[in-house]
Motif scaffolding. Sequence first.
Motif, PDB file in Angstrom:
ATOM      1  N   GLU A  93       6.691  -3.065 -28.134  1.00  0.00           N
ATOM      2  CA  GLU A  93       5.674  -3.956 -27.583  1.00  0.00           C
ATOM      3  C   GLU A  93       4.895  -4.647 -28.698  1.00  0.00           C
ATOM      4  N   GLU A  94       4.508  -3.889 -29.721  1.00  0.00           N
ATOM      5  CA  GLU A  94       3.773  -4.454 -30.860  1.00  0.00           C
ATOM      6  C   GLU A  94       4.633  -5.467 -31.607  1.00  0.00           C
ATOM      7  N   TYR A  95       5.910  -5.152 -31.769  1.00  0.00           N
ATOM      8  CA  TYR A  95       6.839  -6.050 -32.462  1.00  0.00           C
ATOM      9  C   TYR A  95       6.976  -7.392 -31.742  1.00  0.00           C
ATOM     10  N   CYS A  96       7.168  -7.348 -30.414  1.00  0.00           N
ATOM     11  CA  CYS A  96       7.351  -8.587 -29.643  1.00  0.00           C
ATOM     12  C   CYS A  96       6.098  -9.461 -29.674  1.00  0.00           C
ATOM     13  N   PHE A 100       7.080 -12.719 -31.738  1.00  0.00           N
ATOM     14  CA  PHE A 100       7.373 -13.827 -30.821  1.00  0.00           C
ATOM     15  C   PHE A 100       6.166 -14.303 -30.016  1.00  0.00           C
ATOM     16  N   GLY A 101       5.069 -13.552 -30.069  1.00  0.00           N
ATOM     17  CA  GLY A 101       3.917 -13.902 -29.233  1.00  0.00           C
ATOM     18  C   GLY A 101       4.163 -13.604 -27.767  1.00  0.00           C
ATOM     19  N   TYR A 102       5.096 -12.680 -27.468  1.00  0.00           N
ATOM     20  CA  TYR A 102       5.432 -12.323 -26.093  1.00  0.00           C
ATOM     21  C   TYR A 102       4.604 -11.121 -25.642  1.00  0.00           C
ATOM     22  N   THR A 103       4.129 -11.182 -24.418  1.00  0.00           N
ATOM     23  CA  THR A 103       3.482 -10.002 -23.836  1.00  0.00           C
ATOM     24  C   THR A 103       4.556  -9.019 -23.389  1.00  0.00           C
ATOM     25  N   HIS A 104       4.134  -7.781 -23.170  1.00  0.00           N
ATOM     26  CA  HIS A 104       5.068  -6.753 -22.721  1.00  0.00           C
ATOM     27  C   HIS A 104       5.692  -7.153 -21.379  1.00  0.00           C
ATOM     28  N   ARG A 105       4.897  -7.738 -20.499  1.00  0.00           N
ATOM     29  CA  ARG A 105       5.393  -8.135 -19.184  1.00  0.00           C
ATOM     30  C   ARG A 105       6.436  -9.244 -19.310  1.00  0.00           C
ATOM     31  N   ASN A 108       9.732  -7.868 -20.423  1.00  0.00           N
ATOM     32  CA  ASN A 108      10.414  -7.183 -19.324  1.00  0.00           C
ATOM     33  C   ASN A 108      11.044  -8.177 -18.357  1.00  0.00           C
ATOM     34  N   TYR A 109      10.341  -9.285 -18.105  1.00  0.00           N
ATOM     35  CA  TYR A 109      10.874 -10.318 -17.205  1.00  0.00           C
ATOM     36  C   TYR A 109      12.185 -10.881 -17.765  1.00  0.00           C
ATOM     37  N   LEU A 110      12.196 -11.198 -19.068  1.00  0.00           N
ATOM     38  CA  LEU A 110      13.379 -11.805 -19.681  1.00  0.00           C
ATOM     39  C   LEU A 110      14.568 -10.844 -19.677  1.00  0.00           C
TER      40      LEU A 110
END
Length: 325
Positions: A93-96, A100-105, A108-110
């Motif tokens: 989660e921290e890496y993303c 990439f500026g992606y949230t954890h949610r 998961n969606y992708l």
Amino acid sequence: MAKPPSKRKKDTSATSNNLRATASSAEDIFDPENPATATITVTAAEVEELSETEERDRLHLERRVERAFFEAGKALAELRDRRLYRSTHKTFEEYCGSRFGYTHRHVNYLIAASNVVDNIIMGTNGSQNEIPDEMGTIGSQNEISDEMGTNGSQILPTTERQVRPLTKLEPSQQQEVWRQAVEQAGGKVPPARIVKDVVQRIMERTKVPNTYQIGEVCQILVKDNPELRGKGGCWGIVNHVGEFSCTVRTWDGEYTVGLQHLKSYNYLPAECEQMLVICDRIGRVYSGALEESVQKFLEMLGKLNRAYLTALETKVLSLIEAERK
């Protein structure tokens, strides 16, 4: 002395002459006394056709745009499953978020969306093929390289939002819902609204209450779900409760699992906490780079049907932790 003609009349005369010249040169009919009756012939501009190579390049680039969410989901799943972030970040989660500026949610969606697309293709093709990716290496993914969006006669999703409602359904239901949505869209890629409407009708017929709780330890039952292949008998800890599914954390990642594919161990709260500790310890050391025998040992711990490790299992796990440090 005669008065010189006014500038206004001169301008008007010049304008009339110009209009006549224009009409004459264009072979149009123009009456300056009655402009409303003018007839103007417009010659259509010639449209430059694309060459065969340009047409092929355009199609290829369009497919790359359409399949962007799919490629992102597959890449993120591999980064997570192989823990390729571990050299710079403690958690996926921290890496993303950092990289990439992606949230954890959103991540998961992708990932869930890419699994749905895989399933839709599998439902039509019946098998998976190995194809080269953009870098020329071989990947184990469905042959949709240049066919994302129009795989022959098959219409495939082009955005993550189109398939988000499908993640709540079983694979066979996902395929049927997508087929119905394509039909309702007139044989074209259906918008998310149509997909959601079809899913809602399915859910109203098969609604089952979700009684699982966050932190509960469950066994994963594969049954006929190909997305859970290799996870039969594994235990997972519920960290998100949806209406028709749960997200469970296992020793090697997170999975969204339908209620019919979960079976609670009915552990006491203290036992659930102990399993969480075990899950954390295995997750920190597990890697595809380990020796096969070590990997098998960790995978075996991931299928325990008890809420503790034996003394010997604890010693072996501690030894692996020390070596990994």
